[in-house]
Write an enzyme that holds these catalytic residues in place. Structure first.
Site, short mmCIF file in Angstrom:
data_model
loop_
_atom_site.label_atom_id
_atom_site.label_comp_id
_atom_site.label_asym_id
_atom_site.label_seq_id
_atom_site.Cartn_x
_atom_site.Cartn_y
_atom_site.Cartn_z
N HIS A 380 0.84 -1.20 0.00
CA HIS A 380 0.00 0.00 0.00
C HIS A 380 0.87 1.25 0.00
O HIS A 380 1.94 1.28 0.63
CB HIS A 380 -0.93 0.00 1.22
CG HIS A 380 -2.16 -0.82 1.03
ND1 HIS A 380 -3.38 -0.29 0.74
CD2 HIS A 380 -2.33 -2.16 1.05
CE1 HIS A 380 -4.28 -1.25 0.62
NE2 HIS A 380 -3.66 -2.41 0.79
N PRO A 381 0.42 2.30 -0.68
CA PRO A 381 1.19 3.55 -0.71
C PRO A 381 0.98 4.38 0.54
O PRO A 381 -0.01 4.22 1.26
CB PRO A 381 0.61 4.27 -1.93
CG PRO A 381 -0.83 3.83 -1.95
CD PRO A 381 -0.80 2.38 -1.50
N SER A 397 -6.27 3.57 -5.87
CA SER A 397 -5.73 4.40 -4.78
C SER A 397 -5.86 5.87 -5.10
O SER A 397 -6.14 6.69 -4.21
CB SER A 397 -4.26 4.04 -4.54
OG SER A 397 -4.15 2.75 -3.97
N GLU A 400 -9.41 6.83 -4.40
CA GLU A 400 -9.72 6.78 -2.97
C GLU A 400 -9.11 7.97 -2.23
O GLU A 400 -9.78 8.59 -1.40
CB GLU A 400 -9.21 5.46 -2.40
CG GLU A 400 -10.04 4.25 -2.84
CD GLU A 400 -9.31 2.93 -2.74
OE1 GLU A 400 -9.91 1.90 -3.06
OE2 GLU A 400 -8.12 2.93 -2.37
N GLN A 401 -7.85 8.27 -2.52
CA GLN A 401 -7.23 9.39 -1.82
C GLN A 401 -7.89 10.71 -2.20
O GLN A 401 -8.05 11.61 -1.36
CB GLN A 401 -5.73 9.42 -2.11
CG GLN A 401 -4.99 8.20 -1.54
CD GLN A 401 -3.51 8.46 -1.30
OE1 GLN A 401 -3.07 9.60 -1.17
NE2 GLN A 401 -2.73 7.37 -1.19
N PHE A 432 0.93 3.56 6.85
CA PHE A 432 -0.35 3.76 7.52
C PHE A 432 -1.46 3.49 6.51
O PHE A 432 -1.49 4.07 5.42
CB PHE A 432 -0.45 5.19 8.04
CG PHE A 432 -1.76 5.51 8.70
CD1 PHE A 432 -2.01 5.12 10.00
CD2 PHE A 432 -2.75 6.21 8.01
CE1 PHE A 432 -3.21 5.41 10.62
CE2 PHE A 432 -3.95 6.51 8.62
CZ PHE A 432 -4.19 6.11 9.92
N VAL A 436 -9.91 5.36 3.27
CA VAL A 436 -10.10 6.81 3.23
C VAL A 436 -11.53 7.18 2.84
O VAL A 436 -12.01 8.25 3.22
CB VAL A 436 -9.10 7.48 2.26
CG1 VAL A 436 -7.68 7.36 2.79
CG2 VAL A 436 -9.19 6.89 0.86
#
Length: 480
Positions: A380-381, A397, A400-401, A432, A436
């Site tokens: 995961h980033p 991602s 989502e972000q 982490f 999100v």
């Protein structure tokens, strides 16, 4: 041997559908705003039952008033035949008067050979406008029939029915069916089939290129319980059971969840005076309510086809390996091995929804080694990190972000995220991770601070739970 090489070439697939509509049952939208559809079905089997007269090896032993009846090999069973004859000679006409005087539509489940031996009853059915569906060629058990033999019997039933009635049957119900019956009758091109008992609403199944409507039937709101144990011994018991079923379904209809209520009847059983009294009480009760629709099953089929036509969709349990992995390999970030392993599970209709497939994928994630699960976490980033700045996130991602506004941070916000990411990575050894889409920028920052106080084992479990939540949300985007 590695995990992939241990996978079966043909993974197990579980054919039973124990989900159905689940919590998402459609609004039936019965005609006229009806709250319930009551389907009256009269099984016409008299003259189609097992008998040496009909070329069978033994007499009939099923569904009569003879307690504990057994087949008589090679012999006619005069008492059994006489009870069936009662259904044709007296019971049918008593029921015919009851339904026609009340103008109640009926669906006949007609055994083709029985119809052929009872032309006057067939004429009465047709004159009343009843639907005459097929109940098979003979009233016998299909359980041990080879597939080719059953297919031929279905074809002959259709041929004889058409010859006797004048029209091809619109629907089919075998009763004592084989594991192949539903598939074979679906292939035969009926408007509806009923050899299931698994729902209170019609539903569609895919039969090759055909979409087949299934209208489930009943074995409990059925007068056959007068001839089986435990069962009814008086008409009042039958009335009470029908009333209780009606009341429950009617209340659901008042709440906007209209259902179908099938009632199964037999001339030789409910046609007896003491038994039909319970049916009469029920009809008086049901007809005293507003918003009750009494359709034939063909009427239900036509309504459902017009109001709820079939919709085909992708079904993970029917995909080949390459399609399955290509479609769902990114659900767990950069960890297609989870999807590979899930493909080898016993998938079925229950896994064709977002919740179902998520369960299969999550099982493989949960059963992986700690090192493998750590690898998923590390795939995961960072949130609002270097990959995001360089636009090197996966499409999932990135979206989502952006949903939490992490693509539009101030310089101070970005500095805060960089510091927290570094602190978190130094403490736990993986980025982490948080779903999100369940959060805002502020709630993410609060979670950052709170979770930095966790011990490593607790945080590992917390991060894994968040990975599963992210996967669930991604699947909801692409599956029902």
């Amino acid at each position: 041997m590695d995990q992939k090489s241990r996978m079966p070439d043909t993974p197990p697939r579980y054919p039973r559908d124990m989900l159905g509509y689940g919590p998402r049952a459609p609004d039936a939208r019965w005609p006229g705003g009806a709250k319930i559809a009551v389907s009256l079905v009269l099984n016409y089997e008299e003259g189609g039952e097992n008998s040496v007269l009909h070329g069978d090896a033994a007499s009939e032993a099923f569904l009569s008033d003879i307690a504990g009846a057994q087949p008589w090999p090679g012999m006619r069973h005069w008492n059994m035949e006489s009870l069936y004859d009662y259904g044709a000679r007296a019971g049918f006409w008593r029921l015919h008067r009851l339904f026609t005087e009340r103008a109640l539509p009926v669906t006949i489940y007609g055994v083709a050979t029985a119809l052929a031996r009872n032309p006057e009853q067939v004429a009465a059915m047709k004159e009343a406008g009843w639907e005459i569906a097929s109940h098979g060629l003979k009233w016998i058990d299909h359980r041990d029939m080879p597939e080719d033999e059953e297919r031929a019997a279905i074809a002959e039933a259709i041929r004889l029915h058409t010859e006797v009635v004048g029209t091809r049957p619109t629907g089919w119900y075998t009763g004592r069916c084989s594991v192949n019956t539903v598939r074979l009758t679906a292939e035969a091109g009926f408007d509806w089939i009923s050899d299931t008992y698994d729902d209170d609403l019609p539903y569609w199944i895919e039969a090759g290129d055909r979409d087949q409507l299934v209208i489930p039937y009943t074995l409990e709101a059925n007068d056959m319980r007068f001839a089986t144990a435990p069962g009814y011994i008086e008409g009042e018991q039958f009335f009470r059971y029908l009333k209780d079923s009606f009341d429950t379904l009617y209340a659901e209809g008042e709440a906007g969840q209209g259902k179908m209520f099938s009632i199964g009847l037999h001339c030789r059983l409910i046609g007896r005076p003491g038994k039909i009294a319970g049916l009469i009480r029920f009809l008086d009760y049901a007809q005293g309510h507003a918003g009750v629709w009494f359709p034939r099953r063909i009427d239900i089929a036509r309504h459902w086809a017009a109001t709820h036509p079939p919709v085909r969709r992708e079904r993970p349990s029917r995909m080949d390996r390459s399609t399955f992995v290509a479609r769902f390999g990114g659900i767990f970030e950069h960890s297609s091995w989870i999807t590979e392993r899930a493909f080898a599970l016993e998938l079925g209709p229950a896994h064709d929804s977002a919740f179902g497939l998520h369960n299969a994928l999550a099982r493989m994630f949960r059963s992986a080694t700690p090192e493998e699960r750590l690898g998923v976490l590390r795939a995961h980033p960072d949130l609002a990190g270097k990959l995001a700045a360089a636009k090197r996130l996966t499409a999932e991602s990135t979206q989502e972000q952006a949903s939490a506004g992490l693509d539009a941070l101030t310089d101070d916000d970005r500095a805060t995220f960089r510091r927290l990411n570094a602190d978190y990575m130094a403490r736990y050894g993986f980025p982490f991770i948080i779903a999100v889409r369940d959060n805002t920028k502020d709630s993410i920052l609060q979670a950052f601070h709170a979770r930095l106080a966790n011990d490593p084992a607790t945080e590992f479990d917390t991060a894994c739970a968040q990975v599963e939540r992210i996967a669930e949300l991604r699947l909801k985007d692409i599956l029902p």
